[in-house]
Design a protein around this motif. Structure first.
Motif, PDB file in Angstrom:
ATOM      1  N   VAL A  36      42.402  24.991  -1.039  1.00  0.00           N
ATOM      2  CA  VAL A  36      43.213  24.643  -1.752  1.00  0.00           C
ATOM      3  C   VAL A  36      42.330  24.585  -3.711  1.00  0.00           C
ATOM      4  CG1 VAL A  36      45.088  22.946  -2.089  1.00  0.00           C
ATOM      5  CG2 VAL A  36      45.050  24.039   0.274  1.00  0.00           C
ATOM      6  N   GLU A  37      41.316  23.758  -3.340  1.00  0.00           N
ATOM      7  CA  GLU A  37      39.896  23.191  -4.349  1.00  0.00           C
ATOM      8  C   GLU A  37      39.705  24.236  -5.045  1.00  0.00           C
ATOM      9  OE1 GLU A  37      37.356  20.848  -2.394  1.00  0.00           O
ATOM     10  OE2 GLU A  37      38.053  18.734  -2.679  1.00  0.00           O
ATOM     11  N   ASP A  38      39.824  26.045  -4.965  1.00  0.00           N
ATOM     12  CA  ASP A  38      39.561  26.372  -5.218  1.00  0.00           C
ATOM     13  C   ASP A  38      40.789  27.263  -5.170  1.00  0.00           C
ATOM     14  OD1 ASP A  38      37.525  28.783  -5.287  1.00  0.00           O
ATOM     15  OD2 ASP A  38      39.012  29.818  -3.858  1.00  0.00           O
ATOM     16  N   ARG A  39      41.831  27.689  -5.217  1.00  0.00           N
ATOM     17  CA  ARG A  39      43.201  27.961  -6.196  1.00  0.00           C
ATOM     18  C   ARG A  39      43.360  27.320  -7.093  1.00  0.00           C
ATOM     19  NH1 ARG A  39      45.003  32.356  -4.964  1.00  0.00           N
ATOM     20  NH2 ARG A  39      47.216  31.581  -5.243  1.00  0.00           N
ATOM     21  N   MET A  40      42.522  25.815  -7.129  1.00  0.00           N
ATOM     22  CA  MET A  40      43.014  24.548  -8.215  1.00  0.00           C
ATOM     23  C   MET A  40      42.566  25.537  -9.053  1.00  0.00           C
ATOM     24  SD  MET A  40      45.532  23.682  -7.617  1.00  0.00           S
ATOM     25  CE  MET A  40      46.148  22.376  -8.692  1.00  0.00           C
ATOM     26  N   ARG A  41      40.540  25.508  -9.047  1.00  0.00           N
ATOM     27  CA  ARG A  41      40.065  26.228 -10.031  1.00  0.00           C
ATOM     28  C   ARG A  41      40.569  25.534 -11.602  1.00  0.00           C
ATOM     29  NH1 ARG A  41      35.476  25.684  -7.777  1.00  0.00           N
ATOM     30  NH2 ARG A  41      34.465  26.407  -6.178  1.00  0.00           N
ATOM     31  N   GLY A  42      40.219  25.225 -12.564  1.00  0.00           N
ATOM     32  CA  GLY A  42      40.529  25.835 -13.967  1.00  0.00           C
ATOM     33  C   GLY A  42      42.051  24.170 -14.174  1.00  0.00           C
ATOM     34  N   CYS A  43      42.380  24.395 -13.117  1.00  0.00           N
ATOM     35  CA  CYS A  43      43.760  23.301 -13.810  1.00  0.00           C
ATOM     36  C   CYS A  43      43.621  21.679 -13.834  1.00  0.00           C
ATOM     37  CB  CYS A  43      44.173  22.747 -11.990  1.00  0.00           C
ATOM     38  SG  CYS A  43      45.792  21.336 -12.624  1.00  0.00           S
ATOM     39  N   ASP A  44      44.315  21.783 -15.140  1.00  0.00           N
ATOM     40  CA  ASP A  44      43.710  20.536 -16.379  1.00  0.00           C
ATOM     41  C   ASP A  44      45.136  19.834 -16.331  1.00  0.00           C
ATOM     42  OD1 ASP A  44      44.748  22.836 -18.671  1.00  0.00           O
ATOM     43  OD2 ASP A  44      42.682  22.088 -19.358  1.00  0.00           O
ATOM     44  N   ALA A  45      46.505  20.696 -16.123  1.00  0.00           N
ATOM     45  CA  ALA A  45      47.832  19.889 -16.410  1.00  0.00           C
ATOM     46  C   ALA A  45      47.921  19.137 -15.250  1.00  0.00           C
ATOM     47  CB  ALA A  45      48.949  21.449 -16.483  1.00  0.00           C
ATOM     48  N   ILE A  46      47.882  18.566 -14.691  1.00  0.00           N
ATOM     49  CA  ILE A  46      48.218  17.215 -14.025  1.00  0.00           C
ATOM     50  C   ILE A  46      46.409  16.422 -13.386  1.00  0.00           C
ATOM     51  CG2 ILE A  46      50.290  18.068 -12.779  1.00  0.00           C
ATOM     52  CD1 ILE A  46      48.863  18.471 -10.679  1.00  0.00           C
ATOM     53  N   ASP A  47      46.954  15.431 -13.472  1.00  0.00           N
ATOM     54  CA  ASP A  47      45.783  14.499 -12.306  1.00  0.00           C
ATOM     55  C   ASP A  47      46.245  14.392 -10.830  1.00  0.00           C
ATOM     56  OD1 ASP A  47      43.931  12.985 -11.794  1.00  0.00           O
ATOM     57  OD2 ASP A  47      44.694  11.045 -13.132  1.00  0.00           O
ATOM     58  N   TYR A  48      45.098  14.851 -10.145  1.00  0.00           N
ATOM     59  CA  TYR A  48      45.601  15.104  -9.061  1.00  0.00           C
ATOM     60  C   TYR A  48      44.346  14.906  -7.744  1.00  0.00           C
ATOM     61  CZ  TYR A  48      42.706  20.016  -8.847  1.00  0.00           C
ATOM     62  OH  TYR A  48      41.628  20.738  -9.184  1.00  0.00           O
ATOM     63  N   HIS A  49      44.503  14.446  -7.044  1.00  0.00           N
ATOM     64  CA  HIS A  49      43.090  14.080  -5.940  1.00  0.00           C
ATOM     65  C   HIS A  49      43.492  14.631  -4.783  1.00  0.00           C
ATOM     66  CE1 HIS A  49      42.026  11.306  -9.223  1.00  0.00           C
ATOM     67  NE2 HIS A  49      43.327  10.973  -9.661  1.00  0.00           N
ATOM     68  N   ILE A  50      42.653  15.146  -3.466  1.00  0.00           N
ATOM     69  CA  ILE A  50      42.579  16.054  -2.540  1.00  0.00           C
ATOM     70  C   ILE A  50      41.465  14.907  -2.038  1.00  0.00           C
ATOM     71  CG2 ILE A  50      41.969  17.655  -1.338  1.00  0.00           C
ATOM     72  CD1 ILE A  50      42.880  20.007  -3.299  1.00  0.00           C
ATOM     73  N   HIS A  51      41.999  14.626  -0.787  1.00  0.00           N
ATOM     74  CA  HIS A  51      41.661  13.865  -0.038  1.00  0.00           C
ATOM     75  C   HIS A  51      41.208  14.562   1.942  1.00  0.00           C
ATOM     76  CE1 HIS A  51      40.277  10.923  -2.992  1.00  0.00           C
ATOM     77  NE2 HIS A  51      42.192  11.161  -2.719  1.00  0.00           N
ATOM     78  N   ASN A  52      39.897  14.358   2.406  1.00  0.00           N
ATOM     79  CA  ASN A  52      39.828  15.064   3.775  1.00  0.00           C
ATOM     80  C   ASN A  52      39.946  13.568   4.321  1.00  0.00           C
ATOM     81  OD1 ASN A  52      38.852  15.575   6.201  1.00  0.00           O
ATOM     82  ND2 ASN A  52      37.513  17.111   5.409  1.00  0.00           N
TER      83      ASN A  52
END
Length: 260
Positions: free
Chosen positions: A91-107
């Motif tokens: 998912v983090e790789d898929r989201m590369r370049g995203c600057d449209a929203i503020d997002y946070h992913i946690h393990n």
């Protein structure tokens, strides 16, 4: 979302309790590589109906990122959790370049109160917010699919009562950060075990109603189209159903709640 009485007819919001959606929506960052993912139409409907642009959505079981991708499209911020290292990296790789929203992913194990709260509070502080606006919950269906070998993984639990206890802990942690009078949605299906139906969805719905001060606003039945486990085996599954006297699962539930 606030609905303008003059324009509500123009909104493509499904208020029926039976959703016949057709094939899984494609496009954007969506993929169908993860066995446990769900239709993007579900978070799309929930997000557009119950939030505004700039609001924050919490996702307790991120999986392959379906809710996150819809948040990006709809300009909602995002806080997501999972414990599957490989899918988090994906998912983090898929989201590369995203600057449209503020997002946070946690393990992070969502039943671990200390770790969960630390992550959420750090994220909200960065966002200059105190609470989230919507919670999406699409948990494992007991242990019918093993997502990881980690002992804290809910998909490793076969005992229904233990599973429900752990699920309640996760919901307790999450609902502490949902604004009052805001919504949360549980997406879940039932399972077969030992020759009978285990109504997992209704057990989980009742767990929420018993433990939390909330209103059940709807029970939506959504059809399942093209289940990956049954593709090409429809005749076999139909034969097994006839022999065993049962019926084939063609649906999932979406339980929508409003926090009091």
């Amino acid at each position: 979302m606030k609905f303008d009485r003059e324009h509500w007819r123009e909104l493509d919001i499904n208020v029926d309790s039976l959703w016949l959606m057709g094939p899984r929506a494609k496009g954007g960052r969506h993929t169908n590589i993860y066995h446990g993912n769900f239709a993007p139409q579900i978070p799309n409907q929930m997000i557009r109906r119950y939030t505004e642009e700039g609001d924050t959505v919490m996702d307790l079981f991120m999986g392959s990122g379906t809710t996150l991708y819809e948040c990006e499209t709809l300009k909602r911020n995002y806080i997501g959790f999972d414990i599957n290292d490989e899918i988090i990296d994906f998912v983090e790789d898929r989201m590369r370049g995203c600057d449209a929203i503020d997002y946070h992913i946690h393990n992070c194990d969502v039943t671990n109160k200390e770790a969960f709260c630390r992550n959420v509070e750090d994220d909200l502080r960065r966002m200059n917010k105190r609470k989230v606006d919507l919670i999406m919950v699409h948990p494992p269906y007991l242990d019918i699919i093993h997502f990881t070998n980690r002992p804290e993984d809910l998909s490793s639990i076969s005992d229904l009562n233990i599973f429900l206890d752990r699920f309640q802990i996760a919901m307790t942690n999450a609902l502490a950060y949902l604004k009052s009078r805001h919504y949360f949605a549980l997406v879940v299906g039932d399972i077969y075990r030992n020759g009978e139906v285990i109504p997992l969805g209704f057990y989980m719905m009742y767990t929420i109603k018993k433990a939390f001060d909330c209103e059940l606003k709807g029970i939506v039945v959504k059809d399942i189209v093209g289940n990956r486990a049954k593709i090409g085996q429809e005749s076999l599954w139909r034969y097994r159903a006839l022999v065993n006297g049962n019926f084939l699962f063609k649906h999932e539930y979406i339980f929508v709640f409003k926090k009091k």
